[in-house]
Scaffold this motif. Structure first.
Motif, short mmCIF file in Angstrom:
data_model
loop_
_atom_site.label_atom_id
_atom_site.label_comp_id
_atom_site.label_asym_id
_atom_site.label_seq_id
_atom_site.Cartn_x
_atom_site.Cartn_y
_atom_site.Cartn_z
N LEU A 171 -6.56 9.81 -6.63
CA LEU A 171 -5.39 10.56 -6.17
C LEU A 171 -4.47 9.69 -5.32
O LEU A 171 -3.24 9.85 -5.36
CB LEU A 171 -5.83 11.78 -5.37
CG LEU A 171 -6.53 12.87 -6.21
CD1 LEU A 171 -7.03 13.99 -5.31
CD2 LEU A 171 -5.58 13.43 -7.27
N GLY A 172 -5.04 8.75 -4.60
CA GLY A 172 -4.20 7.81 -3.87
C GLY A 172 -3.36 6.96 -4.80
O GLY A 172 -2.19 6.67 -4.52
N VAL A 173 -3.95 6.55 -5.92
CA VAL A 173 -3.22 5.76 -6.91
C VAL A 173 -2.13 6.59 -7.57
O VAL A 173 -1.01 6.12 -7.78
CB VAL A 173 -4.21 5.19 -7.95
CG1 VAL A 173 -3.47 4.63 -9.16
CG2 VAL A 173 -5.08 4.12 -7.31
N VAL A 174 -2.45 7.84 -7.90
CA VAL A 174 -1.44 8.74 -8.48
C VAL A 174 -0.27 8.91 -7.51
O VAL A 174 0.91 8.87 -7.90
CB VAL A 174 -2.06 10.11 -8.83
CG1 VAL A 174 -0.99 11.13 -9.17
CG2 VAL A 174 -3.04 9.97 -10.00
N ALA A 175 -0.59 9.08 -6.22
CA ALA A 175 0.45 9.23 -5.20
C ALA A 175 1.29 7.97 -5.08
O ALA A 175 2.52 8.02 -4.96
CB ALA A 175 -0.17 9.59 -3.86
N LEU A 176 0.62 6.81 -5.09
CA LEU A 176 1.33 5.54 -5.00
C LEU A 176 2.33 5.38 -6.15
O LEU A 176 3.49 4.99 -5.93
CB LEU A 176 0.31 4.39 -5.01
CG LEU A 176 0.84 2.96 -5.10
CD1 LEU A 176 1.73 2.64 -3.92
CD2 LEU A 176 -0.32 1.97 -5.17
N ALA A 177 1.89 5.68 -7.36
CA ALA A 177 2.77 5.55 -8.51
C ALA A 177 3.92 6.56 -8.44
O ALA A 177 5.06 6.24 -8.79
CB ALA A 177 1.98 5.75 -9.80
N ALA A 178 3.63 7.78 -7.97
CA ALA A 178 4.68 8.79 -7.85
C ALA A 178 5.73 8.37 -6.83
O ALA A 178 6.93 8.59 -7.03
CB ALA A 178 4.05 10.13 -7.46
N ALA A 179 5.28 7.77 -5.73
CA ALA A 179 6.23 7.32 -4.71
C ALA A 179 7.08 6.17 -5.24
O ALA A 179 8.30 6.12 -5.00
CB ALA A 179 5.48 6.88 -3.46
N ALA A 180 6.45 5.25 -5.96
CA ALA A 180 7.21 4.14 -6.54
C ALA A 180 8.29 4.65 -7.48
O ALA A 180 9.44 4.19 -7.45
CB ALA A 180 6.26 3.19 -7.27
N SER A 210 0.82 -1.21 0.00
CA SER A 210 0.00 0.00 0.00
C SER A 210 0.86 1.25 0.00
O SER A 210 2.04 1.22 0.33
CB SER A 210 -0.95 0.01 1.20
OG SER A 210 -0.24 -0.11 2.41
N GLY A 211 0.21 2.37 -0.35
CA GLY A 211 0.92 3.62 -0.52
C GLY A 211 1.32 4.30 0.77
O GLY A 211 2.34 4.98 0.82
N HIS A 212 0.54 4.12 1.84
CA HIS A 212 0.81 4.92 3.03
C HIS A 212 2.08 4.49 3.75
O HIS A 212 2.58 5.24 4.59
CB HIS A 212 -0.40 4.88 3.99
CG HIS A 212 -0.58 3.60 4.72
ND1 HIS A 212 -0.26 3.46 6.05
CD2 HIS A 212 -1.05 2.41 4.32
CE1 HIS A 212 -0.54 2.22 6.44
NE2 HIS A 212 -1.01 1.56 5.41
N LYS A 213 2.63 3.34 3.44
CA LYS A 213 3.94 2.95 3.97
C LYS A 213 5.05 3.24 2.95
O LYS A 213 6.22 3.01 3.23
CB LYS A 213 3.94 1.48 4.34
CG LYS A 213 2.91 1.12 5.42
CD LYS A 213 2.97 -0.32 5.82
CE LYS A 213 1.80 -0.73 6.69
NZ LYS A 213 1.65 0.04 7.93
N LEU A 214 4.66 3.75 1.80
CA LEU A 214 5.59 3.98 0.69
C LEU A 214 5.70 5.48 0.39
O LEU A 214 5.89 5.87 -0.76
CB LEU A 214 5.11 3.23 -0.55
CG LEU A 214 6.09 3.04 -1.69
CD1 LEU A 214 7.15 2.00 -1.33
CD2 LEU A 214 5.36 2.61 -2.96
N TYR A 215 5.49 6.33 1.43
CA TYR A 215 5.65 7.77 1.27
C TYR A 215 4.57 8.39 0.39
O TYR A 215 4.77 9.44 -0.20
CB TYR A 215 7.05 8.11 0.70
CG TYR A 215 8.16 7.47 1.48
CD1 TYR A 215 8.62 8.03 2.66
CD2 TYR A 215 8.73 6.27 1.06
CE1 TYR A 215 9.62 7.43 3.40
CE2 TYR A 215 9.74 5.66 1.79
CZ TYR A 215 10.18 6.25 2.96
OH TYR A 215 11.16 5.65 3.69
N ALA A 216 3.39 7.75 0.33
CA ALA A 216 2.27 8.27 -0.45
C ALA A 216 1.05 8.36 0.45
O ALA A 216 0.66 7.36 1.06
CB ALA A 216 1.98 7.37 -1.65
#
Length: 411
Positions: free
Chosen positions: A283-292, A224-230
């Motif tokens: 927006l959560g998905v956009v953030a997840l991809a940006a963090a990756a 998930s994104g919230h552990k990945l700086y998103a």
């Protein structure tokens, strides 16, 4: 004690590896005034990278509903959402034909996997609840007790897989309590030898280590994104599409349907859309991809070196503190990510966390970390304390924690 700690740990300062949002936030302390917050709770939710926040800010100006919209902003947002699948797939070394399904979070992704898995599941007793309860509630889980060594634990899992047919081995890549990492490639090979697939809960692994679904032989991977700086917590399941296409949709609703006829029935999509009914967390998905993408740009060699130095500094300092007991599942674990669980004699986990917060402005986690069976197995049914770090952590944060613990154990 502080002087001893100063001599024992690495003297060279360790600076943050990347800027994170809120790094200059100040909090009140009992010493009077305010101090800059020392965030040592990355394993719960990592702060957003500044680069991710900037990407989100740009996406907000062009935000609209995804899919089925002819308007320009809908087309732009849809393109970002769909491109995120490819960014995430590359980030985890996925196969070209892997399906990428976006979910609410890691827990949701594991529950989706449980929904589509057509048989028994082998799982360890030390798992986070997210990779334990979705399987046990199906009545098809075969729970294997972890041993004191990685080697014996791998042997126990293989013996269980050999004892009777299983559809899946579900394993956590890195413990959220101790940070210990299991040999995923070996476990994948063992599962495949006995006709099973493997799912890896990589929520605590992907922020710290490069992962390759294809070369490690992983069938399904969740994080998930919230552990990945998103921010926003969007999750993802990446893996083979056949089970996903064969199962009934995870949720029934718009977006999952190809056609709805009240007389003729419902025709469901195949692929990711089949299990993504409703408006997604765009927006959560956009953030997840940006963090990756940001982590790939930094490079996991740099990330690993930064983390190793911080971990060494923390481990050496904790070893010098009387009454402080680090937590370990295995006696022979060869690798750990940036997580350190520990207890302090004569102090409850909550009192330690509160002391660190109110006296020094340090944020750590206390409790059972959604891993109650593991804490009982380790002999700490009332929980423990966990310090965790990442890209925004410096040696000043670690040193402040060690100094505060030193003061606490002297009291």
């Amino acid at each position: 004690m502080t002087a001893i700690l100063d001599r024992a740990v690495c003297p060279a300062p360790i600076r943050p590896l990347a800027p994170v949002v809120g790094a200059d936030t100040t909090v009140p302390t009992t010493a009077g005034g305010e101090t800059v917050y020392a965030n040592l709770d990355y394993a719960a939710s990592a702060p957003a990278l500044v680069s991710v926040a900037e990407r989100l800010s740009g996406a907000l100006t062009e935000y609209a509903s995804v899919h089925r919209g002819a308007g320009h902003l809908s087309q732009v947002t849809t393109a970002r959402y769909e491109q995120a699948r490819e960014t995430v797939r590359r980030f985890v070394g996925g196969r070209s034909d892997d399906t990428v399904v976006f979910t609410r979070n890691t827990t949701d992704a594991v529950n989706l996997a449980a929904h589509v898995t057509p048989g028994d599941v082998v799982v360890l007793d030390i798992e986070h609840h997210a990779n334990l309860l979705p399987w046990t509630r199906t009545g098809r889980a075969r729970v294997v007790p972890a041993a004191r060594t990685v080697e014996e634990t791998v042997g126990r899992l293989e013996a269980e897989l050999a004892a009777a047919p299983a559809a899946l081995l579900a394993i956590t890549g890195a413990s959220n309590v101790t940070g210990e990492v299991l040999p995923i490639g070996r476990l994948a090979a063992a599962a495949h030898r006995h006709g099973a697939r493997i799912l890896v809960d990589a929520a605590q692994l992907v922020p710290h280590r490069a992962v390759s679904i294809a070369s490690w032989g992983i069938d399904y991977l969740v994080f998930s994104g919230h552990k990945l700086y998103a921010p926003f917590g969007a999750g993802v399941l990446v893996g083979r599409g056949d089970w996903l296409d064969a199962a009934e949709p995870y949720l029934a609703g718009g977006g999952a349907t190809a056609d709805v006829d009240l007389d003729g029935g419902v025709a469901w999509h195949t692929g990711a859309a089949r299990h993504e009914a409703g408006s997604p967390n765009t927006l959560g998905v956009v953030a997840l991809a940006a963090a990756a993408q940001a982590l790939q740009d930094i490079g996991f060699e740099e990330i690993g070196y930064h983390e190793h130095r911080l971990q060494q500094r923390l481990d050496e300092g904790l070893a010098l503190l009387p009454g402080v007991h680090p937590l370990r599942v295995f006696d022979d674990a060869a690798d750990r990510v940036g997580i350190a669980g520990f207890t302090v004699e004569n102090h409850s986990p909550r009192s330690v966390a509160e002391y660190l917060s109110v006296t020094r402005g340090i944020g750590v986690r206390d409790g059972k970390f959604c891993a109650h069976p593991l804490l009982r197995k380790l002999g700490y049914p009332d929980g423990a304390v966990r310090a965790s770090f990442g890209l925004g952590t410096s040696s000043d944060d670690v040193d402040r924690l060690l100094a505060a613990l030193s003061d606490l154990v002297r009291r």
